[in-house]
Design an enzyme around this catalytic site. Structure first.
Site, mmCIF file in Angstrom:
data_model
loop_
_atom_site.group_PDB
_atom_site.id
_atom_site.type_symbol
_atom_site.label_atom_id
_atom_site.label_comp_id
_atom_site.label_asym_id
_atom_site.label_seq_id
_atom_site.Cartn_x
_atom_site.Cartn_y
_atom_site.Cartn_z
ATOM 1 N N CYS A 46 -63.911 -19.965 105.390
ATOM 2 C CA CYS A 46 -65.111 -20.051 106.214
ATOM 3 C C CYS A 46 -65.437 -21.521 106.421
ATOM 4 O O CYS A 46 -65.391 -22.303 105.464
ATOM 5 C CB CYS A 46 -66.275 -19.343 105.522
ATOM 6 N N HIS A 66 -66.483 -10.506 109.089
ATOM 7 C CA HIS A 66 -66.848 -11.814 108.522
ATOM 8 C C HIS A 66 -67.915 -12.489 109.392
ATOM 9 O O HIS A 66 -68.942 -12.952 108.877
ATOM 10 C CB HIS A 66 -65.591 -12.698 108.423
ATOM 11 N N GLU A 67 -67.671 -12.545 110.708
ATOM 12 C CA GLU A 67 -68.610 -13.256 111.591
ATOM 13 C C GLU A 67 -69.960 -12.546 111.640
ATOM 14 O O GLU A 67 -71.006 -13.200 111.609
ATOM 15 C CB GLU A 67 -68.016 -13.406 112.996
ATOM 16 N N HIS A 72 -72.397 -13.187 108.886
ATOM 17 C CA HIS A 72 -73.218 -14.404 109.005
ATOM 18 C C HIS A 72 -74.584 -14.092 109.613
ATOM 19 O O HIS A 72 -75.564 -14.777 109.327
ATOM 20 C CB HIS A 72 -72.510 -15.454 109.864
HETATM 21 NI NI NI Z 1 -67.636 -17.895 108.114
#
Ligand code: NI
Length: 180
Positions: free
Chosen positions: A101, A143-144, A147
């Protein structure tokens, strides 16, 4: 066009739950999208979420037209801007895979993710996006979109023995992952 500084883990702005985008057509929003693209490209990111540049909105960009030097073995993911996403996991199965990341530079960890999922949202023109994907594509989206919930990948990890410096874990990546 601007490459913006990427916030690093420890910054409380990475832990916020992002707000939905309400107006797509504004000059401010167009500038945000350009900054996300420029920043992701400059960092060779597989993806980038607005909170990583300090913007508290539900916007992620991911994918590329060419292989990513930070993830040379990963299958291609179409270049996508995803706004106000909703994820629906389609597998009970979680599969471990290595992630990095840009907000956790220099490190990689083994992270469990759903192998298949559906994601919905809109693109910058307001067109609906509705895709069912699997594997690396599904991993990148999870993953995105994490966030946007204030979740960084180490918070998903189950085994911290599988967490380390990229240059030690993946020496063959060399300089491509130096800024990881
Ligand atoms: Ni990330």
């Amino acid at each position: 066009m601007a490459v913006r500084p990427i916030l690093k883990m420890g910054d409380p702005r990475l832990l916020r739950v992002a707000r939905p985008v309400e107006a797509l057509g504004t000059p401010e929003f167009a500038a945000l999208l350009q900054d996300l693209h420029d920043t992701m490209r400059a960092a060779n990111g597989a993806g980038l979420a607005a909170p990583q540049i300090g913007v508290d909105l539900q916007v992620v960009v991911f994918g590329a037209d060419a292989p990513n030097p930070r993830y040379p073995d990963a299958p291609p993911v179409p270049k996508t801007v995803l706004i106000n996403p909703v994820l629906t996991p389609l597998s009970e199965t979680l599969e471990d895979g290595w992630e990095g990341c840009l907000s956790v530079p220099g490190l990689r960890g083994l992270v469990p993710r759903h192998t298949r999922l559906r994601y919905e949202g809109v693109d910058p023109q307001g067109q609906r996006i509705d895709r069912t994907v699997e594997g690396f594509h599904a991993r990148v989206v999870q993953h995105e979109c994490d966030h946007l919930q204030g979740i960084l990948y180490p918070m998903r990890m189950r085994d911290f023995r599988q967490f380390g410096f990229t240059e030690v874990l993946f020496p063959h990546l060399g300089d491509a992952a130096a800024d990881d």
